[in-house]
Design a protein around this motif. Structure first.
Motif, short mmCIF file in Angstrom:
data_model
loop_
_atom_site.label_atom_id
_atom_site.label_comp_id
_atom_site.label_asym_id
_atom_site.label_seq_id
_atom_site.Cartn_x
_atom_site.Cartn_y
_atom_site.Cartn_z
N LEU A 76 0.83 -1.20 0.00
CA LEU A 76 0.00 0.00 0.00
C LEU A 76 0.87 1.26 0.00
N VAL A 77 1.89 1.28 0.86
CA VAL A 77 2.79 2.43 0.92
C VAL A 77 3.51 2.62 -0.41
N ALA A 90 2.17 6.68 -6.82
CA ALA A 90 1.13 7.59 -7.30
C ALA A 90 1.49 9.04 -7.03
N GLY A 91 2.09 9.28 -5.86
CA GLY A 91 2.49 10.64 -5.53
C GLY A 91 3.57 11.18 -6.46
N LEU A 131 -6.18 -0.55 -0.17
CA LEU A 131 -5.35 -0.93 -1.31
C LEU A 131 -6.14 -0.90 -2.62
N LEU A 132 -7.31 -1.53 -2.62
CA LEU A 132 -8.12 -1.56 -3.84
C LEU A 132 -8.63 -0.17 -4.20
N GLY A 133 -8.98 0.63 -3.19
CA GLY A 133 -9.45 1.99 -3.46
C GLY A 133 -8.37 2.86 -4.06
N VAL A 134 -7.16 2.75 -3.52
CA VAL A 134 -6.03 3.54 -4.04
C VAL A 134 -5.67 3.10 -5.45
N VAL A 135 -5.66 1.79 -5.70
CA VAL A 135 -5.33 1.29 -7.04
C VAL A 135 -6.34 1.81 -8.07
#
Length: 323
Positions: free
Chosen positions: A29-30, A36-37, A283-287
């Motif tokens: 996740l990190v 992404a950042g 994790l799924l939300g960020v992806v």
């Protein structure tokens, strides 16, 4: 002397995996957040992060109920369909001038009844939970379309305080999700009902012989899953402002299942944690959000959820074999 030396080692081997049970998931996740950042400036913006938190809040509420149910060896593939029906019924009630609280209570009660029906079928007919709830899911998706007649039904700003409101900078949807997750975590860790759920998932026959009312507990678990589906439906309706064809349904359900399995909850029952589920949901939300920001075809989002679910299921099976 040999026994004295061996015991602490065995103890350390049991304790260490528990302490770092979600370390790998957290690192992934990190890593994705850092990636992404670096790739897009908008990912770490306040508006985008709040948007991600609102989106994952609905999934988190479904996943919370699913975590407890799967820990007890159950499964409910109809929670997404239950969400679809809940949003459809609530939208129509708003359209016909019903009050907010009457609509919310009626929708959640309806969802609870649907969950209890699943529980009755699974508990007293012997039909496999996967088969029974998948059939219910298909039925509910059709019912939702009938309720809204295949059209989009707007609720205007009836639920806007819940959908877009914030307290101390936190979206109300997120606050609701945090409360639900905290309650489920407390139940699983500190209550007899939670301990019984682990026992039922570990071995239902042994749990029954040890005095646990398995039938009652399974009905309660499916009823709770239904109630949380209803709550998630109200939250989703508040966020979208309308009930439309395709709202909720199997895609939402698969995302919740993937999050729970990624978080380490056993498909066979007997093992599960809310913390793992939270990390899976994030994790799924960020992806999904990163794929949107990078303007990658939306079809890849479905591919990514399916791939992650498959990998998590295989990892789950390998872990069970190790133990």
């Amino acid at each position: 002397m040999t026994t004295t030396l061996t015991a602490p080692v065995a103890t350390r081997r049991r304790v260490l995996p528990r302490g770092f049970a979600h370390g790998g998931l957290l690192l992934v996740l990190v890593a994705i957040v850092v990636f992404a950042g670096l790739r897009t400036d908008s990912f770490l913006s306040t508006n985008n992060l709040l948007n991600v938190l609102r989106q994952v809040s609905v999934v988190a509420v479904i996943a919370a109920g699913l975590t407890l149910l799967m820990t007890a060896g159950g499964m409910d593939f109809s929670m997404g369909g239950n969400v679809a029906v809940t949003t459809a019924v609530a939208a129509q009630m708003f359209a016909h001038g019903q009050s907010i609280w009457l609509t919310i209570v009626a929708a959640i009660l309806l969802a609870t009844v649907i969950g209890l029906v699943n529980g009755v079928v699974v508990t007293f007919t012997g039909v496999a939970p996967f088969v029974a709830t998948l059939a219910t899911a298909t039925l509910l998706d059709g019912v939702a379309l009938l309720v809204i007649n295949g059209l989009s039904v707007s609720i205007d700003d009836q639920l806007s305080p819940l959908g877009i409101g914030k307290t101390f900078g936190l979206p109300h949807l997120l606050i609701v999700a945090i409360v639900v997750l905290a309650v489920i975590a407390f139940v699983m860790r500190y209550t007899t009902f939670g301990r019984d759920a682990f026992a039922i998932g570990g071995n239902e026959d042994v749990a029954r012989l040890s005095g646990i009312n398995v039938s009652r507990d399974k009905l309660l678990l499916y009823g709770l899953a239904g109630a949380l589906s209803g709550l998630a439906g109200i939250m989703l309706l508040a966020r979208l402002g309308a009930s439309s064809p395709g709202t909720g349904g199997l895609q939402l359900q698969l995302t919740a299942v993937a999050a729970v399995v990624i978080g380490g909850t056993s498909l066979a029952g007997g093992k599960g944690t809310v913390l793992g589920t939270v990390l899976g949901v994030l994790l799924l939300g960020v992806v999904a959000n990163v794929l949107n920001l990078l303007q990658i075809n939306s079809y890849y989002q479905q591919i990514s959820v399916g791939a992650v679910l498959l990998i998590a299921a295989i990892a789950n099976l390998l872990q069970r074999r190790r133990h």
